[in-house]
Design a protein around this motif. Structure first.
Motif, short mmCIF file in Angstrom:
data_model
loop_
_atom_site.label_atom_id
_atom_site.label_comp_id
_atom_site.label_asym_id
_atom_site.label_seq_id
_atom_site.Cartn_x
_atom_site.Cartn_y
_atom_site.Cartn_z
N ILE A 239 139.82 -47.25 93.01
CA ILE A 239 140.50 -48.50 92.77
C ILE A 239 141.82 -48.26 92.79
O ILE A 239 142.17 -47.47 92.18
N VAL A 240 142.72 -48.97 93.41
CA VAL A 240 144.01 -48.72 93.71
C VAL A 240 144.99 -49.99 93.11
O VAL A 240 144.77 -51.08 93.85
N LEU A 241 145.50 -49.67 92.18
CA LEU A 241 146.58 -50.89 91.64
C LEU A 241 148.00 -50.73 91.91
O LEU A 241 148.39 -49.43 91.91
N ALA A 242 148.80 -51.75 92.53
CA ALA A 242 150.09 -51.67 92.76
C ALA A 242 151.21 -52.44 92.23
O ALA A 242 150.97 -53.51 92.42
N PRO A 243 151.65 -51.81 91.06
CA PRO A 243 152.75 -52.55 90.18
C PRO A 243 153.82 -52.58 91.14
O PRO A 243 154.20 -52.11 91.95
N ALA A 244 154.65 -53.93 90.62
CA ALA A 244 156.06 -54.00 91.26
C ALA A 244 157.22 -54.00 90.00
O ALA A 244 158.28 -54.59 90.70
N SER A 245 157.14 -53.78 88.93
CA SER A 245 157.80 -53.79 88.10
C SER A 245 157.75 -52.69 86.94
O SER A 245 156.28 -52.18 86.87
N VAL A 246 158.41 -52.42 85.98
CA VAL A 246 158.06 -51.35 84.91
C VAL A 246 156.89 -51.92 84.13
O VAL A 246 155.86 -51.35 83.64
N GLN A 247 157.20 -53.23 83.85
CA GLN A 247 156.23 -53.69 82.84
C GLN A 247 154.78 -53.94 83.59
O GLN A 247 153.57 -53.66 82.93
N PHE B 95 124.63 -44.97 98.80
CA PHE B 95 124.50 -46.31 98.51
C PHE B 95 124.89 -46.79 97.21
O PHE B 95 125.50 -47.89 97.11
N ARG B 96 124.43 -45.90 96.17
CA ARG B 96 125.06 -46.33 94.93
C ARG B 96 126.28 -46.66 94.62
O ARG B 96 126.83 -47.66 94.15
N LEU B 97 127.16 -45.64 95.25
CA LEU B 97 128.58 -45.87 95.10
C LEU B 97 129.13 -47.08 96.00
O LEU B 97 129.86 -47.93 95.43
N MET B 98 128.61 -47.46 97.17
CA MET B 98 129.12 -48.59 97.88
C MET B 98 128.51 -49.90 97.06
O MET B 98 129.39 -50.90 97.25
N ARG B 99 127.44 -49.84 96.59
CA ARG B 99 126.98 -51.11 95.75
C ARG B 99 127.62 -51.40 94.55
O ARG B 99 128.11 -52.59 94.39
N ARG B 100 128.47 -50.17 93.96
CA ARG B 100 128.99 -50.37 92.82
C ARG B 100 130.33 -50.98 93.45
O ARG B 100 131.15 -51.77 92.86
N TRP B 101 130.84 -50.40 94.53
CA TRP B 101 131.99 -50.94 95.08
C TRP B 101 131.89 -52.51 95.32
O TRP B 101 132.80 -53.10 95.25
N GLN B 102 130.75 -52.88 95.91
CA GLN B 102 130.58 -54.48 95.90
C GLN B 102 131.06 -55.16 94.94
O GLN B 102 131.61 -56.13 94.86
N GLU B 103 130.54 -54.53 93.67
CA GLU B 103 130.56 -55.14 92.42
C GLU B 103 131.99 -55.16 91.93
O GLU B 103 132.82 -56.22 91.65
N VAL B 104 132.90 -54.06 92.40
CA VAL B 104 134.26 -54.05 92.06
C VAL B 104 134.93 -55.27 92.94
O VAL B 104 135.94 -55.93 92.52
N GLU B 105 134.52 -55.24 94.23
CA GLU B 105 135.18 -56.22 95.07
C GLU B 105 134.76 -57.54 94.64
O GLU B 105 135.82 -58.68 94.66
N ALA B 106 133.95 -57.81 94.19
CA ALA B 106 133.38 -59.23 93.59
C ALA B 106 134.20 -59.53 92.37
O ALA B 106 134.25 -60.63 91.95
N ASN B 107 134.40 -58.61 91.49
CA ASN B 107 135.02 -58.97 90.16
C ASN B 107 136.54 -58.65 89.95
O ASN B 107 137.01 -59.09 88.87
#
Lengths: 370, 80, 260
Positions: free
Chosen positions: A136-144, A222-234
């Motif tokens: 999971i990769v999160l990209a902030p654009a400010s200090v906050q 498969f387990r990792l990719m299915r978990r990734w589908q959940e991440v994509e969905a949510n």
């Protein structure tokens, strides 16, 4: 809660502390070092673990060990250091345990320089380490936002037993801005059913990333990719600005998204109907958002501080149905808002095309530069 | 009189490496050439009288395959 | 040693409880099994099984977690001391041990072991030195003896081009952070007994919070050496022991006071 003026790297460190990080392991590298230095005083003061490791290899594997206990753990580094950590990140992903990584990106490839860049997008979003795993990769654009996304990273890492990355850069790490810090969370008192903590009162457990039997490995894949589908969905997150009536769209993540917003505001002041989409989660990438605007807008300008790494994801999401233009500065140079505004003017003026590759057009336009 | 002992070789673990045989001070161990284990090894076994239950075989056994017993002498034998 | 009493006989030795009933993948005669057994016996005797966390390495001992009946994690090649550091720093009241071979510890993992020792990490390291890379089929290791033939030094290790073996115990003993560093051998019953005592001392060092402990165990690799197990033991005694002298290389005064 009072707002405090804080340096990006230190704000991320304090956010992690308040999110309940129990161990930090790192290695000095510019422009990330303030994070390590902050942790070196803050963690011992709270009775939590801090080790300045012998190398990034050492640091990431200390994280690996500590993460196996189910506690919240993290490391931070900058581009070349993260490259060294990718072996460990792949192992951690393969062991299905949570960790938080902060990458304060700098210019590259190679030793590059210590100025801000965004050229680790592929390294983080599209793997880097071996094997099929998706951090999971999160990209902030400010200090906050760096603060908020650091806390979120810990929650998502735990929720999906995943590697969560806060992808910032030398500019965001070094800048000082007012920010509101989250409240101090209590430390975890219970540990997940997979954690290795000593077998007292239960059956023994082991954690490993090895599956010699290919069918077991495939099952794990498969387990990792299915978990990734959940991440994509949510978990898709993004910000839209001035999109209601936008005829044109600018898009960029992190610092380039921030610079682009200034340019978009200036264009709006001139009466140009341009909006901005800034992905917060660059992984999972907000594919649908781009797919949906295809029908509504006349052109999209992708702005990055790399040679078009996110551009490829935008192209994939829009399927070449809308004209796309590209603009970037590289090597540790942050684009000026005026440069982006010029590109908006150029896009609005046209002509626009869906033929050819936006990167090629950009390279051809800049051919006069060495 | 030397104490009397016996060993039980767990044939699930024994790989017939012969380290116990070479280390046995009484030279009463050998591979059982008349049968093989499930893994296909001739396991170690006692072939003669004289085991004292000294446990040296179990100390050198890499597979922890040997259990060693020693007979109680008259003094410490529990009456029936 | 737990004695199972019956009317007629005493159980003098039985398989330790800290070993699972897993059948090892080690070759016949391989002293990895001996080392496993000794560690398991000591853990049983000290009653540490439910608070011990092992860190397996990469090499022949990669599956160590299948054979020890306590919690385990499995490290990338060479990184076991770093991983152990991570575990121990967040769970300081647990007993943390690594089990590593010579390729893992003395080659790719040299930085991790040196720095774990220098930091005085309160962990115990069991280092199996069999003078070659076992799992990959007998290549030259950092511990391969001068002149020793391996699959990647087919004419014998030529020190002119391939350098000299690394004496890990001697090297780590120079570090102030190391509290207990000794070398033992597994080539006969007497030395195996001494090895077990050293393993006990290593755990006692950790239990008392006295810092970094390592026991180097000279071991055989019959398959890759191309010898019978018995001939391998003889080769170990005749060739390895003179190059890697057995003994105590670093015993912190506080460790020296431990009576077992």
């Amino acid at each position: 809660m009072a707002r405090e003026l804080m340096k990006g790297n230190e704000a991320v460190a304090e956010a992690a502390v308040r999110a309940g990080v129990e161990a930090y392991f790192g290695y000095p590298i510019t422009p990330q070092t303030e994070l390590l230095e902050y942790m070196s005083r803050r963690m011992p003061e709270l009775g939590r673990a801090f080790v300045q490791a012998e190398s990034e290899l050492g640091a990431i594997n200390m994280v690996y060990g500590a993460a196996c206990t189910g506690k919240r753990v993290m490391s931070s580094s900058s581009s070349p250091g993260v490259s060294l950590m990718l072996e460990g990140i792949s192992y951690i992903a393969g062991t299905e345990i949570p960790m938080v990584m902060v990458d304060v990106m700098r210019g590259g490839p190679g030793l590059g320089n210590i100025a801000p860049a965004q050229a680790d997008y592929n390294q983080m979003v599209h793997g880097g380490g071996h094997g099929d795993y998706r951090p999971i990769v999160l990209a902030p654009a400010s200090v906050q936002e760096s603060v908020d996304l650091t806390v979120l990273a810990f929650d998502l890492a735990d929720k999906y037993r995943s590697v969560a990355v806060v992808l910032t850069d030398g500019s965001l790490g070094q800048m000082m801005e007012p920010c509101e810090l989250p409240p101090m969370q209590p430390l975890k008192t219970s540990f997940p059913e997979w954690s290795v903590t000593g077998s007292e009162g239960r059956e023994r457990r082991s954690l490993s990333s090895i599956n010699l039997d290919p069918s077991m490995q495939e099952e794990m894949n498969f387990r990792l990719m299915r978990r990734w589908q959940e991440v994509e969905a949510n978990e898709v997150r993004y910000k839209e600005y001035f999109m209601d009536d936008a005829q044109f769209v600018v898009t960029g993540f992190g610092s380039s998204g921030r610079v682009a917003l200034t340019a978009v505001r200036a264009a709006r002041a001139e009466g140009i109907k341009v909006g901005l989409i800034r992905p917060i989660t660059v992984n999972p990438f907000p594919i649908k958002v781009y797919a949906e605007i295809v029908k509504k807008v006349e052109g999209i300008l992708v702005v990055e501080m790399n040679a078009g790494q996110m551009l490829e994801d935008v192209l994939a999401a829009t399927k070449y149905q809308t004209p796309i233009e590209f603009f970037a500065r590289m090597g540790g140079i942050v684009p000026f808002p005026d440069e982006v505004l010029n590109e908006i003017h150029r896009m609005v003026k046209g002509p626009l095309t869906t033929e050819g590759h936006p990167r090629d057009r950009w390279l051809n336009r800049t051919a006069h530069k060495k | 009189m030397p104490p009397k002992g016996r060993i039980v070789v767990n044939e699930m673990y024994c790989k017939g490496c012969e380290l116990c045989i070479a280390s046995c001070p009484q030279e009463v161990l050998a591979l059982a050439n008349d049968h093989i284990t499930a893994k296909g090894y001739h396991p170690a076994t006692i072939i003669a009288e004289g085991c004292t239950g000294c446990a040296i075989c179990s100390i050198v056994c890499p597979e922890a395959a040997i259990t060693v017993y020693r007979e109680k002498t008259g003094a410490n034998r529990i009456p029936a | 040693m737990a004695l199972n009493e019956s009317e007629m006989e005493t159980m003098v030795y039985e398989r330790p409880e800290a070993l699972t009933n897993g059948i090892t993948h080690y070759c016949p005669g391989c002293t990895h099994g001996t080392a496993h057994r000794l560690i398991a016996e000591v853990i049983d005797e000290m009653g540490l099984r439910d608070k011990t966390i092992g860190v397996a390495s990469v090499g022949c001992s990669v599956f160590a977690y299948n054979y020890f009946d306590f919690d385990f994690v499995q490290a990338p090649h060479g990184r076991a001391p770093a991983m152990a550091t991570g575990v121990k720093r967040v769970l300081p009241d647990r007993i943390v041990m690594t089990y590593q071979g010579d390729g893992d510890l003395a080659s790719i993992g040299m930085a991790e072991i040196v720095h774990a020792a220098a930091r005085g990490e309160n962990i115990s390291v069991f280092f199996l030195n069999n003078a070659n890379y076992g799992m990959t089929g007998g290549q030259m290791a950092p511990t391969t003896l001068p002149g020793q033939k391996t699959t990647s030094s087919p004419n014998g290790r030529d020190v002119e081009t391939q350098g000299y073996p690394i004496k890990v115990s001697e090297l780590l003993s120079t570090l102030d952070g190391a509290s207990y560093v000794v070398r033992r051998s597994l080539h006969d019953a007497k030395n195996i007994r001494l090895a077990k005592k050293a393993i006990r001392m290593a755990f006692e060092t950790q239990v008392r919070g006295l810092g970094f402990s390592m026991v180097e165990l000279l071991s055989i690799c019959p398959t890759n050496w191309g010898m019978t197990p018995l001939n391998s033991l003889q080769w170990l005694e005749e060739k390895m022991v003179p190059y890697y002298p057995l003994g105590d290389y670093k015993v912190h005064p506080a460790v020296a006071e431990i009576k077992i």
